[in-house]
Every structure is written in structure tokens, then in C-alpha cells.
Design an enzyme around this catalytic site. Sequence first.
Site, PDB file in Angstrom:
ATOM      1  CB  CYS B 144      -0.942  -0.003   1.192  1.00 55.57           C
ATOM      2  SG  CYS B 144      -0.176  -0.434   2.762  1.00 55.57           S
ATOM      3  CG  HIS B 225      -0.170   3.709   5.620  1.00 56.74           C
ATOM      4  ND1 HIS B 225       0.245   3.131   6.785  1.00 56.74           N
ATOM      5  CD2 HIS B 225      -0.451   2.677   4.791  1.00 56.74           C
ATOM      6  CE1 HIS B 225       0.216   1.806   6.674  1.00 56.74           C
ATOM      7  NE2 HIS B 225      -0.212   1.506   5.473  1.00 56.74           N
TER       8      HIS B 225
END
Lengths: 343, 343
Positions: B144, B225
Site C-alpha cells: 500500500c 497511512h
Amino acid sequence: MKAKVLINGYGSIGKRVADAVSAQKDMEVIGVTKTKPDFDAKLATELGYKLYCAIPDKERVKAFEEAGIPIEGTILDVIEEADIVVDGAPKKVGKENLEKIYKPNKVKAILQGGEKAKDVEDNFNALWSYERCYGKSYVRVVSCNTTGLCRILYALKDFGIKKARVVLVRRGADPNDDKTGPINAIKPNPVTVPSHHGPDVVSVVPELKDKIITSAVIVPTTLMHQHTLMVEVESEVKREDILEKINETPRIILVREKEGFSSTAKIIEFARDLGRKRYDLPELCVWEESVNTLGNEIFLMQAVHQESIVVPENIDCIRAMLEMEDDKFKSIEKTNKALNLIK
Amino acid sequence: MKAKVLINGYGSIGKRVADAVSAQKDMEVIGVTKTKPDFDAKLATELGYKLYCAIPDKERVKAFEEAGIPIEGTILDVIEEADIVVDGAPKKVGKENLEKIYKPNKVKAILQGGEKAKDVEDNFNALWSYERCYGKSYVRVVSCNTTGLCRILYALKDFGIKKARVVLVRRGADPNDDKTGPINAIKPNPVTVPSHHGPDVVSVVPELKDKIITSAVIVPTTLMHQHTLMVEVESEVKREDILEKINETPRIILVREKEGFSSTAKIIEFARDLGRKRYDLPELCVWEESVNTLGNEIFLMQAVHQESIVVPENIDCIRAMLEMEDDKFKSIEKTNKALNLIK
């Protein structure tokens, strides 16, 4: 004769500075103030501090009487005795106090990092600007993040700093704060890049103008701030030389992941196990494993205990402003010894 | 004829890729696997997926029977039918599956970002390496964080990337994870700088070798994130030109703090209000206000939804490996349209 220090605002910083002043041989707390009779106020009197009402207002004074917390009067009853006031008021109130109370009463004053650089004569960090603040009347001790940055950049200064890039990961709230978030988010703060932390460092270290770029986010933790530094220097530098410089610099300690310091939680556990009051850790902590170089660039990560890192700085600032000690390293040593800091 | 896709490991990535494959016109899910009969397994059958036991073992099969969750057999009963397997197994298990199941059964396979670059033929990002992975048999869709970095660096590539410095602030755990921390700490991870994310980007974009330096910390949040990028480029660049490039790049959207996108929490609320299943947001989000330039350096902040950003990449990777569409932009468009992505 001991220097007489008044703590205006017995809050997060004020209560710590009061204890730190009390621990020194050459200064004493002549009083602390609170705006309202909360448990902090009660505790201050129980600890033996003379308590004054921070706002000279009859209703305010009455509130203390009604709460059964004895006060000695208002700030105006004690301010003439003070050689210096350490302002621990919330952000922006410090500036108001400076204009409305300290200047009219001709008392020297230290403001905290929440105030603006332009509102004071100078900006203090013991390593960088002790001499510059010597004898001055209105000085600001820069914020916790700025103090942490100033210390590490002092350790790196001899390598010739060309450009320092820093990303700050800030704690969302202090441990006693039950209203601030986030509790599940990462929040750019400010969302604009660069952040104000770079200019704040420059207020202490003018030679870093245009050489430091910072950005910051806030995350859900209460323990410490964390900084990642990427510092380009004049020429190639060895890792060992950086570690040596860090070891030589007061108030910076190296922590090792391999010894269990895997996060800010472990660092704070260390402070608790040391028996530190309130688990305070005024020493800047640098992760030894994070210190690295690639050509002319230095990388490292560090952790800042937001509640306490500025406390010894306030003590040194008092000595500088009252011209009590002209050697910054001697003041730092006195402060550290009295506070039982590691170095 | 639709491409036949087997999902080996109906977990966090697997269940999302299964839904995404089902949404495409040119591919179908012929089965999904689970190692044990948990609620994910039950849900898979209720959603109409044919369920197989991921491990060809009698005891395992019996466990499904005992739990009353009907399975069609084990992975070995379906693997010959598959044109390609999307591996959704936990870290390191993907590599084992590759050696023990996919290669012996001569079936093409996509591994996820938890596996190592050296264990596959190539590393996939739709923008950067679609052509390179065309027709290949064993390919890894990068993680990711790496996917987020690849996308933004694609948007910036025409400015001539000299050096990209990135600090990653990673979510501590996924929302369904009730065992991982920290819940009150900032954790360097890794504590060494630079982190592995830079080399992982290079596995997709070899021309960035020695030009990207990353470091990472983990924080207590589950949503997304966050990355702060500082990218030195060949020559001075205007902010408007960067925003234009970002707007031109698929799967990157600009979010504005002034419109309320003050944190990852607000971005996820947006995905929830869009009615996105599982609040998935495969689009990389860049904060518009954070985009800035200082001379030859670009600054920006972005947010990555860790659970879903790689999902459309898996779909495009299937098309590339099975040679179903030779134009990456056409594949991206098909995928985006089927998944109802913003762009």
C-alpha cells in the site's frame, strides 16, 4: 541572596518550573498564581507554595475563599518582590500579561513557546542564545519541539548545516488533557508546508535562515513528540563523529532499540522507572540506530517529552536574564545537577 | 470468455480483490480459499463465492464440515481451472504458496506487497510497470505505501526527480485487528534510516535507484497511512504545474483542508458518505494546501487507505499478466469504471 522567582500560571509548565526553581541553590519561588481554585491550586498550597490569584479581581479572589483554598492576595501584591516572572499562562495570554502586568510593573519576564517571537526581545535556548539573552528583560523560551530541534542542531552545527529537513510527528494531547483529539486519525498540522517550526528555530539560530524546512502532523498519542531529521552538511561525515557530537552535547541522550527502546512508550517507562516526578524527561532522546549518513546527509530520529523539555531551559534563562552566571555551560551544569538529569 | 481468477486467502486483500474481480466484465472469481471456517469464510459463501480449503489437509477440511460451512474441496480441486491466482495469504506464506502450489501447478500468480521483490519475476504498479509485467507469470503487486509513492512519483516524474525524501507515518493496525499496537506511542519502524520503502519503490521504478530515501514510524490509528514528501527536481517548478500533473494522473485525488478534509478521519468519512463498501478508498489522497515548492524542491502530504489502494492494481495486474489489454490506461479506465472510482 537567592533570586526571587514568581510563577504566573501554575499549569503544565508552571508547576514544573516551580519545582525546578525550588531545586536550585541560587533561586527560590516567592509565589505561584492560579486563575481559579482547582485541584492544581490546592496542591500548590499543600506543596508549600504561596498562592496568589492571577487576576486582580474581587470575584476571582472570592472564588478561592469560597473553595477554602487560602491565597496570599493577587499577583499585584507580590509582583514588586519578584526579580523575574516565569509566565506559564495559556497561549496568547502570556503576551497580554507582558503588556498589562510585567512591563507596567517593570519586572523581567520569561514567556513560553506559545507566544510569538516578535513580542519579546529575544528567544532562548541554553546552548544557542544564552549569551544573547544575558541581562535582557523580556525573553521567550521556545516551544518543546523547537527546543528539541535547537539541541540536536547544536550537536550537528560543526558539520556545517546546509539544509535541514524535518518531519515532526506531534502528540495529539498531553496526558491530562481530556478534550483534545484526534483519537483515531493523522492530522496535518499545519496542512501547509513548510510549518512554523523552521522559522521558530531561526528565531533562536538566525544563521539557519532558509536552511531549515519543517512539516508536521498530529497523531493520537500523549507521551512524546517524534522528529525525523534529514540534514545536508558541508562535506561527508562519519556516523561515529555524529554519535560523538551527540554524546558531547548536554541534555541529549542516545537510546537504543536493541536495549528495548522500541517506541516513545518504552522511553517513558524508563523515566517512570528512574522515579522521575511526573515521569518527566527533559533530556532529548535520539535513537542510536537511526543515526545514519548517506554522503553529505545525516539522518536521525528523536523523541521529545513535550511537558518537560523546556523546564531546564527556563532555569538557565532565569540565570542569563538576571546575570547570575555568565558561562552557559556552568549554568547548564548547575541546572542539570539540581534536577538530577542524566547529562 | 472471462478470465478465471482464484483468490487464495479470503482475508483483508483477498475479499476486496474478489469483489473487484466480480465487478469487472472481463474476469470472474472461480473460487476463494480460507484456511479455517471463521466468519469471513461463512460470509464468502453467503456472498455466493465458491469456497475451498486453502490447505489440502483432511483435518482442515473436517473443521469446515464441523462448522457447517460448505466447501467445494481444497485448493487442489480448483487450481487447474484457474488462469491466475491472486494470493492473499499472510506475509511470507505467499512465497511458500508460490513454490509449493503455483509453480508445480503451472498457474500464473500475483503475490502481495508483504512478499519480497527477489522472489518474483517483477513488481507491479499500473502506471509504472504494466508493460514490463505484460505476459509474465509471477508478479508482486507492491504494498500500500509503495503503491501510494509510485503513483505520486509518476505524477512528478516529468519534472525530473533528483532526490525524493519521504517520511511515512503508518497506521498501527487495520480496523479489524484487535491485537496489534501501539495504542499510545510513536514507534520508529524500522528504527534504522533509510527504511525498506525506498528500495521497494525502486523494485517498480529502477530509474529511482539512489534517488529515494524513506523513513517510517508507526502511530496509534487504524484509518490510513500518511506520507510527507520532499522531492528535489531538475529545475524550478510552479505549484500550478504540480497540481495539474496530479489532476492528470489516474487514482490520485486532491483533498482540501478548507473543505473540511483536516485529517485522515475526515477523508474516511467522505468514503463512508460516498457509500463505498467497507469505506474503501483506493484513490491516493493528496492535500492540496500541502503542495508547495521552494526553488527546485516540491513538498506535499498524502494519505493512503492501506486496505484498498492495491485492489485496482491487482485487477490491472491480472489484465497485464493474462495479456487481456495492452494499453495500461485502457485497463486503468476499465477497472476504475467498474469500481466506480472518482478517477
